[in-house]
Design an enzyme around this catalytic site. Structure first.
Site, PDB file in Angstrom:
ATOM      1  CB  SER A 116     -54.884  18.421  38.334  1.00  0.00           C
ATOM      2  OG  SER A 116     -56.060  18.008  38.844  1.00  0.00           O
TER       3      SER A 116
ATOM      4  CG  HIS B  48     -54.379  18.528  43.793  1.00  0.00           C
ATOM      5  ND1 HIS B  48     -53.911  17.299  43.077  1.00  0.00           N
ATOM      6  CD2 HIS B  48     -55.119  19.252  42.918  1.00  0.00           C
ATOM      7  CE1 HIS B  48     -54.713  17.344  41.838  1.00  0.00           C
ATOM      8  NE2 HIS B  48     -54.989  18.584  41.605  1.00  0.00           N
TER       9      HIS B  48
END
Length: 659
Positions: A521, A633
């Site tokens: 991320s 994610h």
């Protein structure tokens, strides 16, 4: 005697996550949840366990291929309610505290989101997603021959990572379920999302969260309102831009505590603990003098589904809550006169908890770098503790776990940089070893004194591991967490490189010619940035990353406002977005780069990885790209177990090849 084993990727199947401790009304017993991965089924199981607080004896109460969550005792302690996925969707179940089969109370189309007992013990307040104009018990008609339909999009918040496309014809509503008749009465019906926050001890008031804005594309509020159950008259507790929730009534119902943060520093603003006085209609910020955020900002990969309360009231109107500070998450105490101090020790991660009504002890789920997590009884007055569970005891005893050393150095701009250095699991004095730098996401999160399976895996491969909290990380000052905004790739990059230089100078066992870097991320962004700005790393692995802020603006579920908040630029200033985009510097990349990305990632969509991969390939750079299907994610933390193992194998395999 059997020799200890080093940490393996597949140890994920051995580890157990202990969470959700909830004390019974008399504090003599409790329940909690234990989550474990079923390797053959490739799924997570989470089961309810019962605990005798005095003896420490525990008993498993639920079984099967289900995930149990949100256990709550009835007001008199005679029953226990919880959510379970045993029939696919999360539905509400109730069982007697003396044992017996749980009774299923709901069969709603979209399951139950949350619930709270009414003080009478005969009703339960709950939330569920309901189609506008329908009732809780209505079900959508299924047409087996239904053709695909187009999706009309009229808002900007039309998708969410982990959830997919957001349907605007349904909203979270609050209802009241009668346990005897199993009938539910709708309490809210307006086409807005409602959250159930708290029920007063007298049963006459609710605190709910609701934003009634017709369009909330640029509206980041969840107003909290106090509602009279009979008249539905509302009193606003807080209604401003920011994030507020976790409301709880004091024992006498006079005060309401809640947590939250305004948008002074956008999403970098420290969370605080507030108390609303229902008599005087005033609000007090209890943690205003504390330059650290309330709550838990630690990133790790082991704990599954912790659900700590925002705050717990005890008799005498005292409060207990979590604070993230200097790599720790500690339990804190506060009173309404301004007293504020820690109630648990340093160097650990209190990731879930409950506190006895009389305030004498806490039941806390605690981890540290070499302890995956167990339940402990903490005596508030003396600080003494007693371990009450031992689910990971055998694993810890049989496994070589590396305890990291704390590092601290003075960074640029007068900020102190704090982090940890792990030696290889097979470390021998006088030998040289590679080092991997691991960068967390967020960026407003924190590495902490918590068990991190991935870090232990890297150390078990024979590598040192350096992980630090650069500026932008939580757990330090407000100035520190805000310092990254508008400066991505500036001071944060310098902090990481300064920490690396510091350990290279201090530790002669590190081979400076065999350095690796990875992160996910924001950590993926920083990995991309690093390889475009230095060639000192011999291998890099970027995960769920950002490479191009211009396209990120339009494709991420949060892009159109996150870019403005963090880069301080939008599509009227593409030069700034491009300046901070690692893709701009692709021609400078000399480091072999492995790109790992989930196909269903809507936070950092996979096109970010595709752009980077194709650009690097077109320039004849050394790179490979691994795509993970059916993953979003959160692959590394809650993804399908087999894909989590694959990810770790890809990560270690790349470093093994080049380091």
């Amino acid at each position: 005697m059997t020799a200890k084993q080093t940490v393996q990727q597949e140890d994920l199947f051995k580890l157990k996550s202990v969470t959700n401790p909830v004390l019974a009304p008399d504090s003599s017993e409790a329940v909690f949840v234990v989550t474990q991965i079923d390797k053959e089924e490739n799924i997570y199981h989470a089961h309810l366990h019962h605990l005798d607080v005095n003896t420490g004896n525990s008993t498993q109460w639920t079984y099967g291929k289900e995930r149990v969550s949100q256990p709550k005792w009835s007001p008199d302690g005679s029953q226990l309610a919880f959510l379970s996925t045993r029939d696919d969707k999360n539905q509400l179940y109730v069982m007697h505290s003396t044992g017996g089969e749980a009774r299923k109370l709901t069969d709603y189309q979209n399951g139950v989101g949350s619930f709270l007992w009414s003080p009478c013990g005969t009703k339960i307040w709950l939330t569920s997603t309901v189609i506008d104009g329908k009732t809780f018990t209505d079900k959508e008609e299924k047409d087996e021959k239904k053709q695909p339909e187009a999706l009309r999009v009229t808002t900007m918040k039309y998708k969410a990572d982990g959830a997919g496309f957001v349907k605007n014809d349904r909203h979270s509503q609050i209802g009241c379920l009668d346990l005897e008749s199993e009938e539910i009465t709708a309490f809210t019906e307006d086409p807005f999302h409602h959250s159930l926050q708290a029920v007063s001890h007298c049963g006459k008031k609710l605190v709910i969260g609701v934003n009634r804005a017709e369009n909330n594309d640029f509206d980041f509020r969840q107003p909290l309102v106090l509602v009279d159950v009979e008249t539905k008259e509302e009193t606003v507790l807080v209604d401003e831009q920011g994030y507020f929730g976790g409301a709880a009534f004091s024992r006498d119902d006079r005060y309401i505590a809640y947590g939250g943060s305004d948008r002074t520093f956008e999403n970098a603003t420290h969370s605080a603990l507030y108390v609303y006085d229902c008599e005087n209609k005033t609000t007090l910020n209890l943690t205003e003098a504390l330059d650290a955020p309330v709550g838990d900002a630690v990133v790790a990969d082991h704990q599954q589904g912790p659900n700590p309360p925002e705050a717990v009231w005890t008799e005498g109107n005292y409060l207990y809550f979590q604070v993230t500070t200097m790599g720790d998450v500690r339990l804190y105490f506060a009173d309404l006169d301004g007293s504020l101090y820690p109630a648990s020790p340093e160097s650990e991660h209190v990731y879930d908890y409950d506190v006895a009504k009389n305030g004498q002890f806490a039941l806390a789920a605690i981890s540290d770098p070499v302890n995956p997590g167990e339940l402990y009884r903490l005596d508030i007055a003396t600080g003494e503790r007693k371990a009450l569970t031992s689910f990971n005891e055998t694993y810890v005893a049989d496994t070589i776990l590396v305890k990291p050393d704390t590092i601290q150095l003075e960074g640029a701009g007068g900020f102190d940089i704090h982090g940890w250095l792990m030696k290889p699991a097979n470390y021998k004095e006088g030998s040289k070893y590679p080092l991997v730098v691991n960068i967390h996401g967020g960026p407003h999160a924190m590495y902490g004194n918590s068990f991190f399976h991935e870090m232990q895996v890297l150390a078990a491969q024979g590598w040192g591991v350096l992980y630090v909290n650069p500026r932008g990380s939580h757990g330090y000052s407000q100035a520190f967490v805000d310092a990254v905004r508008g400066d991505y790739g500036g001071g944060d990059y310098q902090d990481i490189m300064d920490a690396l230089d510091d350990v290279l100078e201090q530790q002669d066992w590190i081979d400076k010619d065999r350095l690796g870097v990875t992160g996910g991320s924001y950590g993926g962004f920083m990995t991309n940035w690093i390889v475009g700005h230095t060639d000192r790393f011999k291998a890099a692995v970027t995960q769920r990353s950002i490479s191009n802020w211009i396209s990120f603006f339009g494709v991420s579920d949060i892009g159109y406002y996150f870019s403005d908040w963090q880069i301080k630029a939008d599509m009227t200033d593409v030069d700034t977005l491009w300046k901070h985009s690692p893709l701009k510097y692709a021609e400078h990349v000399k480091t072999p780069l492995l790109i790992l990305h989930s196909e269903n990632d809507l936070r950092c969509p996979i096109e970010q990885a595709e752009q980077l991969y194709i650009t690097l390939k077109s320039m004849h750079k050394e790179t490979e790209f691994v795509r993970f299907p059916e993953a979003d994610h959160n692959l590394s933390r809650t993804g399908k177990p087999n894909l989590r193992i694959t990810r770790l194998n890809e990560l270690t395999g790349w470093f093994e090849k080049y380091l």
